[in-house]
Design an enzyme around this catalytic site. Structure first.
Site, PDB file in Angstrom:
ATOM      1  N   CYS A 144      23.051  47.007  39.491  1.00 20.67           N
ATOM      2  CA  CYS A 144      22.261  48.162  39.065  1.00 20.67           C
ATOM      3  C   CYS A 144      22.358  49.306  40.078  1.00 20.67           C
ATOM      4  O   CYS A 144      22.558  49.086  41.270  1.00 20.67           O
ATOM      5  CB  CYS A 144      20.796  47.775  38.940  1.00 20.67           C
ATOM      6  SG  CYS A 144      20.531  46.439  37.783  1.00 20.67           S
TER       7      CYS A 144
ATOM      8  N   ARG B 154      29.775  50.234  40.811  1.00 24.29           N
ATOM      9  CA  ARG B 154      28.974  49.054  41.133  1.00 24.29           C
ATOM     10  C   ARG B 154      28.996  48.034  39.993  1.00 24.29           C
ATOM     11  O   ARG B 154      28.564  46.904  40.171  1.00 24.29           O
ATOM     12  CB  ARG B 154      27.526  49.481  41.412  1.00 24.29           C
ATOM     13  CG  ARG B 154      27.360  50.208  42.737  1.00 24.29           C
ATOM     14  CD  ARG B 154      26.017  50.876  42.844  1.00 24.29           C
ATOM     15  NE  ARG B 154      24.920  49.936  42.853  1.00 24.29           N
ATOM     16  CZ  ARG B 154      24.445  49.339  43.936  1.00 24.29           C
ATOM     17  NH1 ARG B 154      24.991  49.564  45.107  1.00 24.29           N
ATOM     18  NH2 ARG B 154      23.424  48.517  43.852  1.00 24.29           N
TER      19      ARG B 154
ATOM     20  N   TRP C   3      22.855  46.295  35.309  1.00 33.20           N
ATOM     21  CA  TRP C   3      23.739  45.125  35.218  1.00 33.20           C
ATOM     22  C   TRP C   3      22.832  43.956  34.888  1.00 33.20           C
ATOM     23  O   TRP C   3      21.969  43.582  35.698  1.00 33.20           O
ATOM     24  CB  TRP C   3      24.447  44.916  36.545  1.00 33.20           C
ATOM     25  CG  TRP C   3      25.452  43.806  36.550  1.00 33.20           C
ATOM     26  CD1 TRP C   3      26.647  43.778  35.894  1.00 33.20           C
ATOM     27  CD2 TRP C   3      25.349  42.572  37.272  1.00 33.20           C
ATOM     28  NE1 TRP C   3      27.297  42.595  36.171  1.00 33.20           N
ATOM     29  CE2 TRP C   3      26.542  41.844  37.000  1.00 33.20           C
ATOM     30  CE3 TRP C   3      24.409  42.009  38.115  1.00 33.20           C
ATOM     31  CZ2 TRP C   3      26.778  40.589  37.543  1.00 33.20           C
ATOM     32  CZ3 TRP C   3      24.647  40.763  38.656  1.00 33.20           C
ATOM     33  CH2 TRP C   3      25.828  40.062  38.375  1.00 33.20           C
TER      34      TRP C   3
ATOM     35  N   ASN D 186      15.956  48.162  40.651  1.00 35.61           N
ATOM     36  CA  ASN D 186      17.057  47.252  41.002  1.00 35.61           C
ATOM     37  C   ASN D 186      16.443  46.021  41.640  1.00 35.61           C
ATOM     38  O   ASN D 186      15.506  46.148  42.430  1.00 35.61           O
ATOM     39  CB  ASN D 186      17.981  47.884  42.056  1.00 35.61           C
ATOM     40  CG  ASN D 186      18.828  48.994  41.502  1.00 35.61           C
ATOM     41  OD1 ASN D 186      18.777  49.285  40.320  1.00 35.61           O
ATOM     42  ND2 ASN D 186      19.600  49.623  42.374  1.00 35.61           N
ATOM     43  N   GLY D 187      16.991  44.857  41.363  1.00 31.07           N
ATOM     44  CA  GLY D 187      16.492  43.634  42.000  1.00 31.07           C
ATOM     45  C   GLY D 187      15.935  42.682  40.963  1.00 31.07           C
ATOM     46  O   GLY D 187      16.210  42.802  39.767  1.00 31.07           O
TER      47      GLY D 187
ATOM     48  N   GLU E 244      42.815  34.027  48.877  1.00 36.73           N
ATOM     49  CA  GLU E 244      42.442  35.416  48.611  1.00 36.73           C
ATOM     50  C   GLU E 244      43.392  36.031  47.567  1.00 36.73           C
ATOM     51  O   GLU E 244      42.968  36.785  46.686  1.00 36.73           O
ATOM     52  CB  GLU E 244      42.457  36.222  49.921  1.00 36.73           C
ATOM     53  CG  GLU E 244      42.255  37.718  49.790  1.00 36.73           C
ATOM     54  CD  GLU E 244      40.980  38.132  49.055  1.00 36.73           C
ATOM     55  OE1 GLU E 244      40.099  37.285  48.811  1.00 36.73           O
ATOM     56  OE2 GLU E 244      40.887  39.315  48.686  1.00 36.73           O
TER      57      GLU E 244
ATOM     58  N   LYS F  38      42.284  37.730  43.875  1.00 35.70           N
ATOM     59  CA  LYS F  38      42.658  39.087  43.422  1.00 35.70           C
ATOM     60  C   LYS F  38      43.275  39.027  42.025  1.00 35.70           C
ATOM     61  O   LYS F  38      42.915  39.795  41.150  1.00 35.70           O
ATOM     62  CB  LYS F  38      43.665  39.731  44.381  1.00 35.70           C
ATOM     63  CG  LYS F  38      43.153  40.203  45.706  1.00 35.70           C
ATOM     64  CD  LYS F  38      42.245  41.394  45.683  1.00 35.70           C
ATOM     65  CE  LYS F  38      40.811  41.005  45.526  1.00 35.70           C
ATOM     66  NZ  LYS F  38      40.093  40.535  46.668  1.00 35.70           N
TER      67      LYS F  38
ATOM     68  N   GLU G  62      40.577  38.009  39.302  1.00 33.13           N
ATOM     69  CA  GLU G  62      39.463  38.910  38.982  1.00 33.13           C
ATOM     70  C   GLU G  62      39.900  40.181  38.265  1.00 33.13           C
ATOM     71  O   GLU G  62      39.134  40.714  37.472  1.00 33.13           O
ATOM     72  CB  GLU G  62      38.605  39.214  40.215  1.00 33.13           C
ATOM     73  CG  GLU G  62      39.229  40.100  41.253  1.00 33.13           C
ATOM     74  CD  GLU G  62      38.308  40.331  42.452  1.00 33.13           C
ATOM     75  OE1 GLU G  62      37.097  40.472  42.271  1.00 33.13           O
ATOM     76  OE2 GLU G  62      38.826  40.392  43.580  1.00 33.13           O
TER      77      GLU G  62
ATOM     78  N   HIS H 162      49.048  15.383  45.240  1.00 37.63           N
ATOM     79  CA  HIS H 162      47.923  14.464  45.028  1.00 37.63           C
ATOM     80  C   HIS H 162      47.226  14.755  43.702  1.00 37.63           C
ATOM     81  O   HIS H 162      46.048  14.427  43.538  1.00 37.63           O
ATOM     82  CB  HIS H 162      46.943  14.553  46.206  1.00 37.63           C
ATOM     83  CG  HIS H 162      47.571  14.108  47.493  1.00 37.63           C
ATOM     84  ND1 HIS H 162      47.797  12.783  47.787  1.00 37.63           N
ATOM     85  CD2 HIS H 162      48.075  14.820  48.533  1.00 37.63           C
ATOM     86  CE1 HIS H 162      48.403  12.699  48.962  1.00 37.63           C
ATOM     87  NE2 HIS H 162      48.590  13.919  49.439  1.00 37.63           N
TER      88      HIS H 162
ATOM     89  N   LYS I 221      30.336  45.181  42.016  1.00 38.29           N
ATOM     90  CA  LYS I 221      30.813  45.407  43.381  1.00 38.29           C
ATOM     91  C   LYS I 221      29.905  44.768  44.404  1.00 38.29           C
ATOM     92  O   LYS I 221      30.343  44.175  45.370  1.00 38.29           O
ATOM     93  CB  LYS I 221      30.925  46.914  43.635  1.00 38.29           C
ATOM     94  CG  LYS I 221      31.441  47.274  45.037  1.00 38.29           C
ATOM     95  CD  LYS I 221      32.860  46.814  45.233  1.00 38.29           C
ATOM     96  CE  LYS I 221      33.398  47.095  46.619  1.00 38.29           C
ATOM     97  NZ  LYS I 221      34.616  46.302  46.892  1.00 38.29           N
TER      98      LYS I 221
END
Ligand code: AGP
Length: 606
Positions: free
Chosen positions: A2, A27, A74, A100-101, A479, A483, A486, A502, A601
């Site tokens: 948010c 965001r 969001w 927000n929250g 990493e 990338k 996502e 294995h 984000k």
């Protein structure tokens, strides 16, 4: 996640709010809305979907008013919908709130309010805030707002306006960021600085428990008991240009290409002729010498930076290092004490789980060192020491330059601590210092490679891919697949190369794409044997190797060379081809590169 923006001044608020909301789009969000006060009436416009939809509604309905608040939502409580989007209004349409929250006790409050006859129009936790304000509103907006905030458990950045007192905006924060931007005859509010950067560079960063009354000419900040607080003015040095795409098609591509320059910023003032100076941290040397163990705690990409950090700190400091995902660490009673250094890594400095891990560690008696990008963020403020990565604003949801500068910061810290602890010889440290000095030039070189697009053309048709590596190369592979997954939505697995047989080798079939990172000389032969195992099953192999490695050529369809450098430093540079492969695959597939589906984000809720 948010976002909040607010304006009070002489200009028409709607377009300023809309502009602010656009700057918060990075965001991640699912709906947007604004409310203005026009001739003592609240004018609300909100809609599920992108800010463009809100804009078309604004054009049609043409709201007016020089005071207003806006929000990008969001979804947490309740699906994305017009009803659940913010702002929320009181039943008499006289009070509006954005938030927000997460309000943890909202169910109890909701029951109480419903019993008293308040009608709820959304599934959100936020709506209780606006009804509580209305309930307590007995001629004094400020008192009602304060009483309301006292009732809330959880996290919030909350802003409210009331038709009865049209010349003020009230706001408060706890565990969710909020800044007040200062103008001349006008003032602003935002959850994130880019939303107001175009209008002002001067701001107050609100602390937890603070509450602000914002009028056109004045900003009064008080603590929760109503005592006045003398805030320190902060000058934001970012220009709005830095938060724009700068000619690139996507923020992600811009941020990948910024890396050589950004690396110089991270190194500046810290990298000396033959050593590292990180005395800016002001950690007493006797404390550094007393550390018996290090924990690195983070989420997502920052966690992957922690995995590299584990090897680096252990090698240089000769003490055990554990790495934990913050959401695991906070609930597993980790063994932390005053002889442990806890390093929390977070680009945004606002990630809820990482912040909770920080607080747990401090309570357990450990000192906390933050590696972060955002000055004034919650994590920066609450940590004992802060090492800034100086990556500049990172807008794309997929983290790129923040990851590589987290790594560089870890190298600098490890070398500095090793010097203080006396755990490394000068001749061991010097090649690393030189290697770091060359890092910006090495980054330029890998950025110039033209092969990434061609690899992406193949990958775009795949449903799965495998990345292999050993040691630091495995951390880099983890990493790399994050990338790819996502932003391009191609499923990928990163495997410790020796672990493949294995179980997972069963998934390798004819034409499976396998990207192998092979930069660690001491285990290169072992990695190449694993490459032969996948080749024998018909896999298409691409290898990333250091420039002097001729052997890799024998095993791969394509070899992406990075410049020669100390093995310990390669993750910074191998990250770049992996970022670009992911980027071009996403572009080839036509996905939303900067704002991938379902992601945000800054993850400021658990
Ligand atoms: C990675 O590209 C993601 N954006 C995500 O994994 C991110 O690294 C994670 O959410 C942690 O964020 P932070 O660094 O801001 O704490």
């Amino acid at each position: 996640m948010c976002g909040i923006v607010g304006y009070i001044g002489e200009k028409q608020a709607p377009h300023i709010l809309l502009d602010g909301l656009r700057k918060l789009e990075y965001r991640g969000y699912d709906s947007a809305g604004i409310v203005t006060i026009n001739e003592n009436r609240l004018q609300l416009i909100k809609a599920e979907g992108k800010v463009d939809i809100l804009e078309s509604r604004l054009l049609k309905e043409n709201p007016r008013g020089t005071v207003g608040i806006g929000h990008t939502r969001w979804a947490t409580h309740g699906k994305p919908s017009d009803e659940n989007s913010h702002p929320h209004l009181s039943n008499d349409c006289k009070v509006a709130v954005v938030h927000n929250g997460i309000i943890e006790n909202y169910m109890d409050i909701k029951e109480e309010l419903v019993a008293e006859g308040y009608k709820f129009y959304s599934e959100t936790d936020t709506e209780v805030i606006v009804h509580l304000i209305k309930k307590y509103m007995d001629g004094n907006f400020e008192e009602a707002f304060l009483k309301t905030v006292e009732r809330l458990n959880g996290s919030y950045a909350v802003c409210a306006v009331a038709a009865a007192e049209p010349d003020k905006i009230l706001c408060a924060r706890k565990d969710s960021p909020l800044v007040v931007g200062l103008g001349s005859g006008e003032n602003f509010i935002a959850s994130d600085i880019p939303a107001i950067l175009r209008y002002t560079k001067n701001c107050y960063i609100l602390e937890d428990g603070e509450f602000a009354v914002i009028t056109r000419d004045k900003v009064v900040v008080k603590d929760s008991k109503g005592n006045l607080i003398e805030k320190k003015l902060q000058e934001i040095t970012w220009n709005s240009e830095a938060a724009e795409k700068g000619g690139y098609e996507h923020f992600m591509l811009k941020e990948i290409n910024e890396q050589p320059e950004v690396f110089k910023n991270t190194l500046r003032g810290r990298l000396k002729e033959k050593s590292v100076d990180f005395s800016e941290l002001k950690i007493p040397e006797e404390d550094i010498k007393a550390w018996k163990k290090i924990f690195i705690v983070a989420c997502g990409t920052a966690y992957h930076a922690g995995l590299v950090g584990k090897t680096v700190f252990e090698k240089l400091l000769k003490i055990p290092v554990e790495v934990d995902i913050a959401s695991e660490y906070r609930y597993r009673d980790p063994l932390v004490d005053k002889n442990t250094l806890v390093i929390v890594v977070s680009q945004s400095g606002e990630t809820a789980d990482t912040l909770a891990a920080l607080r747990y560690s401090k309570e357990a008696g450990a000192k906390v060192l933050a590696i972060t990008n955002v000055v004034g963020s919650s994590i920066a403020r609450e940590s004992d020491y802060v090492a800034y990565i100086w990556a500049g604003p990172e807008i794309s949801v997929a983290s790129t330059k923040a990851y590589t500068t987290m790594l560089i910061t870890e190298y600098l810290l490890a070398i500095y601590f090793a010097e203080v602890k006396g755990t490394m010889k000068e001749e061991e440290i010097y090649p690393l210092v030189e290697g770091l000095r060359n890092i910006p030039t090495n980054a330029v070189q890998v950025l110039e490679n033209q092969m990434y697009k061609r690899i992406a053309e193949d990958l775009k048709n795949e449903t799965d891919a495998f990345y292999l590596g050993r040691g630091l190369d495995w951390a880099a592979a983890l990493e790399g697949v994050l990338k790819l997954k996502e932003i391009s939505y191609v499923h990928a697995e990163a495997y410790a190369a020796g672990e493949l047989k294995h179980g997972t080798l069963a998934l390798i079939t004819e034409d499976t794409h396998v990207i192998t990172i092979n930069t660690q000389k001491n285990i290169s032969d072992k990695t190449l044997s694993n490459v032969q195992e996948v080749k024998a099953r018909g896999a298409k192999v691409i290898i990333i190797a250091q420039g002097n490695d001729e052997t890799s050529k024998k095993y791969a369809e394509k070899v992406l060379y990075i410049p020669e450098m100390p093995d310990l430093l390669t993750p910074v540079i191998t990250a770049i081809p992996l970022q670009l492969i992911a980027y071009y695959t996403a572009v080839a597939k036509g996905t939303n590169v900067d704002q991938p589906r379902n992601l945000a984000k800054s993850v400021t809720v658990e």
